[in-house]
Design a protein around this motif. Structure first.
Motif, PDB file in Angstrom:
ATOM      1  N   ILE A   1       8.171 -56.004  11.164  1.00  0.00           N
ATOM      2  CA  ILE A   1       9.147 -55.137  10.501  1.00  0.00           C
ATOM      3  C   ILE A   1      10.046 -54.473  11.550  1.00  0.00           C
ATOM      4  O   ILE A   1      11.271 -54.464  11.421  1.00  0.00           O
ATOM      5  CB  ILE A   1       8.442 -54.068   9.630  1.00  0.00           C
ATOM      6  CG1 ILE A   1       7.630 -54.706   8.508  1.00  0.00           C
ATOM      7  CG2 ILE A   1       9.458 -53.043   9.112  1.00  0.00           C
ATOM      8  CD1 ILE A   1       8.393 -55.167   7.303  1.00  0.00           C
TER       9      ILE A   1
ATOM     10  N   LYS B   1      14.093 -55.043  12.002  1.00  0.00           N
ATOM     11  CA  LYS B   1      14.967 -53.873  11.895  1.00  0.00           C
ATOM     12  C   LYS B   1      15.878 -53.785  13.121  1.00  0.00           C
ATOM     13  O   LYS B   1      17.092 -53.591  12.996  1.00  0.00           O
ATOM     14  CB  LYS B   1      14.137 -52.599  11.755  1.00  0.00           C
ATOM     15  CG  LYS B   1      14.958 -51.322  11.619  1.00  0.00           C
ATOM     16  CD  LYS B   1      14.037 -50.120  11.421  1.00  0.00           C
ATOM     17  CE  LYS B   1      14.801 -48.838  11.191  1.00  0.00           C
ATOM     18  NZ  LYS B   1      15.381 -48.280  12.405  1.00  0.00           N
TER      19      LYS B   1
ATOM     20  N   MET C   1      13.955 -49.124   6.398  1.00  0.00           N
ATOM     21  CA  MET C   1      12.516 -49.277   6.597  1.00  0.00           C
ATOM     22  C   MET C   1      11.793 -48.229   5.751  1.00  0.00           C
ATOM     23  O   MET C   1      12.150 -47.053   5.777  1.00  0.00           O
ATOM     24  CB  MET C   1      12.159 -49.093   8.071  1.00  0.00           C
ATOM     25  CG  MET C   1      10.719 -49.423   8.382  1.00  0.00           C
ATOM     26  SD  MET C   1      10.361 -49.453  10.151  1.00  0.00           S
ATOM     27  CE  MET C   1      10.426 -47.720  10.533  1.00  0.00           C
TER      28      MET C   1
ATOM     29  N   VAL D   1       4.139 -48.157   7.492  1.00  0.00           N
ATOM     30  CA  VAL D   1       5.375 -48.901   7.259  1.00  0.00           C
ATOM     31  C   VAL D   1       5.029 -50.026   6.293  1.00  0.00           C
ATOM     32  O   VAL D   1       4.145 -50.835   6.568  1.00  0.00           O
ATOM     33  CB  VAL D   1       5.930 -49.477   8.581  1.00  0.00           C
ATOM     34  CG1 VAL D   1       7.111 -50.383   8.321  1.00  0.00           C
ATOM     35  CG2 VAL D   1       6.303 -48.355   9.538  1.00  0.00           C
TER      36      VAL D   1
ATOM     37  N   LEU E   1      10.844 -53.518   4.451  1.00  0.00           N
ATOM     38  CA  LEU E   1      12.164 -53.409   5.064  1.00  0.00           C
ATOM     39  C   LEU E   1      13.171 -54.090   4.157  1.00  0.00           C
ATOM     40  O   LEU E   1      12.994 -55.250   3.788  1.00  0.00           O
ATOM     41  CB  LEU E   1      12.168 -54.088   6.443  1.00  0.00           C
ATOM     42  CG  LEU E   1      13.495 -54.063   7.213  1.00  0.00           C
ATOM     43  CD1 LEU E   1      13.828 -52.639   7.664  1.00  0.00           C
ATOM     44  CD2 LEU E   1      13.437 -54.996   8.408  1.00  0.00           C
TER      45      LEU E   1
END
Length: 121
Positions: A68, A72, A84, A98, A101
């Motif tokens: 992720i 990003k 995110m 997390v 995204l």
């Protein structure tokens, strides 16, 4: 080209972590957060074109958190809007995780440079 790909010049990608073992409902909620967050950051022209075409979205798998972060950074480097998602920890997973995204909407060929290595969810 197959399956109507040629009619979509724009798309949005929703990347979800598979290592967290989120329920289907949780993944859907995280994808929705990511979609809206990235959409809000897109240019007016990209928003309009994507909306006009029918808002193509593609759900993709990320095997871990590092994926992720890398995606990003890659998106930001080339100026593609992204969002995110960090979970509040109210339901299934620890706070601060997390989860997803959102990338785009942006032109398909730009999006493919960022996400072509990922598998469909």
């Amino acid at each position: 080209m197959h399956g109507g790909e040629e009619i979509f010049k724009y798309k949005q990608c929703l990347v979800l972590r598979t290592d967290l073992k989120m329920s289907c409902g949780k993944m859907c909620a995280q994808a929705a957060h990511a979609s809206i967050g990235a959409f809000e950051k897109a240019s007016l022209n990209d928003k309009k074109e994507w909306m006009r075409e029918g808002q193509k979205k593609v759900a993709l798998k990320a095997p871990d958190e590092m994926t992720i972060y890398k995606l990003k950074a890659q998106a930001e480097l080339i100026g593609v809007p992204c969002s995110m998602i960090i979970d509040a920890g109210m339901t299934e997973i620890p706070a601060g995780s997390v989860t997803a995204l959102g990338i785009g909407p942006a032109k398909r060929e730009i999006m493919d440079k960022i996400t072509s290595e990922l598998k469909l969810l």
